[in-house]
Design a protein around this motif. Sequence first.
Motif, PDB file in Angstrom:
ATOM      1  N   ALA A 251       0.848  -1.188   0.000  1.00 10.84           N
ATOM      2  CA  ALA A 251       0.000   0.000   0.000  1.00 10.84           C
ATOM      3  C   ALA A 251       0.885   1.240   0.000  1.00 10.84           C
ATOM      4  O   ALA A 251       1.878   1.302   0.730  1.00 10.84           O
ATOM      5  CB  ALA A 251      -0.916   0.003   1.220  1.00 10.84           C
ATOM      6  N   VAL A 252       0.531   2.214  -0.831  1.00  4.53           N
ATOM      7  CA  VAL A 252       1.355   3.416  -0.935  1.00  4.53           C
ATOM      8  C   VAL A 252       0.491   4.598  -1.389  1.00  4.53           C
ATOM      9  O   VAL A 252      -0.552   4.409  -2.012  1.00  4.53           O
ATOM     10  CB  VAL A 252       2.519   3.199  -1.930  1.00  4.53           C
ATOM     11  CG1 VAL A 252       2.004   3.135  -3.364  1.00  4.53           C
ATOM     12  CG2 VAL A 252       3.594   4.265  -1.793  1.00  4.53           C
ATOM     13  N   GLU A 253       0.931   5.805  -1.042  1.00  8.68           N
ATOM     14  CA  GLU A 253       0.232   7.008  -1.466  1.00  8.68           C
ATOM     15  C   GLU A 253       0.816   7.495  -2.800  1.00  8.68           C
ATOM     16  O   GLU A 253       2.039   7.450  -3.008  1.00  8.68           O
ATOM     17  CB  GLU A 253       0.392   8.118  -0.425  1.00  8.68           C
ATOM     18  CG  GLU A 253      -0.247   7.812   0.926  1.00  8.68           C
ATOM     19  CD  GLU A 253      -1.761   7.715   0.827  1.00  8.68           C
ATOM     20  OE1 GLU A 253      -2.366   8.607   0.177  1.00  8.68           O
ATOM     21  OE2 GLU A 253      -2.322   6.758   1.386  1.00  8.68           O
ATOM     22  N   VAL A 254      -0.063   7.936  -3.668  1.00  6.74           N
ATOM     23  CA  VAL A 254       0.331   8.475  -4.972  1.00  6.74           C
ATOM     24  C   VAL A 254      -0.184   9.893  -5.096  1.00  6.74           C
ATOM     25  O   VAL A 254      -1.356  10.167  -4.794  1.00  6.74           O
ATOM     26  CB  VAL A 254      -0.245   7.607  -6.117  1.00  6.74           C
ATOM     27  CG1 VAL A 254      -0.043   8.283  -7.468  1.00  6.74           C
ATOM     28  CG2 VAL A 254       0.410   6.227  -6.124  1.00  6.74           C
ATOM     29  N   SER A 255       0.687  10.816  -5.528  1.00 10.50           N
ATOM     30  CA  SER A 255       0.261  12.190  -5.802  1.00 10.50           C
ATOM     31  C   SER A 255      -0.110  12.280  -7.272  1.00 10.50           C
ATOM     32  O   SER A 255       0.736  12.118  -8.149  1.00 10.50           O
ATOM     33  CB  SER A 255       1.399  13.172  -5.477  1.00 10.50           C
ATOM     34  OG  SER A 255       1.681  13.175  -4.100  1.00 10.50           O
ATOM     35  N   LEU A 256      -1.378  12.519  -7.523  1.00 14.98           N
ATOM     36  CA  LEU A 256      -1.905  12.488  -8.881  1.00 14.98           C
ATOM     37  C   LEU A 256      -2.125  13.912  -9.388  1.00 14.98           C
ATOM     38  O   LEU A 256      -2.853  14.703  -8.779  1.00 14.98           O
ATOM     39  CB  LEU A 256      -3.224  11.715  -8.892  1.00 14.98           C
ATOM     40  CG  LEU A 256      -3.881  11.413 -10.230  1.00 14.98           C
ATOM     41  CD1 LEU A 256      -2.974  10.536 -11.087  1.00 14.98           C
ATOM     42  CD2 LEU A 256      -5.233  10.724 -10.003  1.00 14.98           C
ATOM     43  N   TYR A 257      -1.457  14.248 -10.508  1.00 12.99           N
ATOM     44  CA  TYR A 257      -1.589  15.579 -11.103  1.00 12.99           C
ATOM     45  C   TYR A 257      -2.596  15.516 -12.236  1.00 12.99           C
ATOM     46  O   TYR A 257      -2.718  14.511 -12.928  1.00 12.99           O
ATOM     47  CB  TYR A 257      -0.244  16.072 -11.641  1.00 12.99           C
ATOM     48  CG  TYR A 257       0.779  16.315 -10.561  1.00 12.99           C
ATOM     49  CD1 TYR A 257       0.941  17.575  -9.996  1.00 12.99           C
ATOM     50  CD2 TYR A 257       1.577  15.273 -10.094  1.00 12.99           C
ATOM     51  CE1 TYR A 257       1.876  17.802  -8.991  1.00 12.99           C
ATOM     52  CE2 TYR A 257       2.511  15.496  -9.085  1.00 12.99           C
ATOM     53  CZ  TYR A 257       2.653  16.757  -8.553  1.00 12.99           C
ATOM     54  OH  TYR A 257       3.574  16.962  -7.563  1.00 12.99           O
ATOM     55  N   ARG A 258      -3.271  16.659 -12.473  1.00 18.09           N
ATOM     56  CA  ARG A 258      -4.266  16.723 -13.551  1.00 18.09           C
ATOM     57  C   ARG A 258      -3.592  16.655 -14.913  1.00 18.09           C
ATOM     58  O   ARG A 258      -2.512  17.188 -15.080  1.00 18.09           O
ATOM     59  CB  ARG A 258      -5.061  18.022 -13.443  1.00 18.09           C
ATOM     60  CG  ARG A 258      -5.966  18.061 -12.236  1.00 18.09           C
ATOM     61  CD  ARG A 258      -6.789  19.324 -12.208  1.00 18.09           C
ATOM     62  NE  ARG A 258      -5.948  20.509 -12.080  1.00 18.09           N
ATOM     63  CZ  ARG A 258      -6.400  21.749 -12.208  1.00 18.09           C
ATOM     64  NH1 ARG A 258      -7.635  21.974 -12.494  1.00 18.09           N
ATOM     65  NH2 ARG A 258      -5.589  22.772 -12.074  1.00 18.09           N
TER      66      ARG A 258
END
Length: 258
Positions: A251-258
């Motif tokens: 499990a990991v966090e992802v920073s999602l850009y537009r």
Amino acid sequence: MERKHSDEKEIHQLRNRFRDLAEKSFRQGIYTFTGFLGLSEQDVFWQEAGKLSHAGYRLEGGCQAADRVVARFGSPEELGYEVPFPIVCVHIRPLAQKFADDLSHRDFLGALMNLGIERSTIGDIKVGEREAYLFCLDSIAGFICENLSQVRHTHVKCSLTESPADIPQEEPLSVSIQVQSFRVDAVLAKVYNMSREKSLELFRAGKVYVDGRLCGNNARQLKCGETVNARGYGKFMLAGEPRETKKGKLAVEVSLYR
């Protein structure tokens, strides 16, 4: 075949351009700059990076996580002085908000290209609600402000932003995902909710870049802090430290850009 030879010629010219700028900076003790580089051009840059390191280099796009960047040759440590990147930000907004169209990135880019300026003078275009912030070379900013008066059917006005604080900062969306491994194809498929086969098509088409480098190895293991750009889909960064779930997934966090 003709198209292939044309591409090879352009790549060769780009390599030579990087080397010439690095050599000029090193020999004359000055900073030199490229224009804005797209992802494919950045990949060529990184292929040449080992031959350019004697001059020192740095890449900037004017905003956080920029897709298009300018390469600067020379470093304060070696040259003993600092010179900023020749990047400014132009605010493009409608003359009358209530009569403005809903404008897209393509609309703004098309209007700029219709002015006859070179793509290398233009960086990222951050589109907001019926307005945009354009990062461009300072040498072309005045021309844009004087000549860009309409985007689609919307009449616009342009002005230079005086301070970085005036530019809205894009806040990436934080998304939690779970994957079996940090293979780039697996993470890409999970982030964009696509099949593994669909993600593989992107690799075969040369549309996946990791930290500005073309990624031909879909089994490559991603590391925290690396940014993946999938043309046509968007961009994300692997953020935070992974943790193992009770079912053995990561499990990991992802920073999602537009």
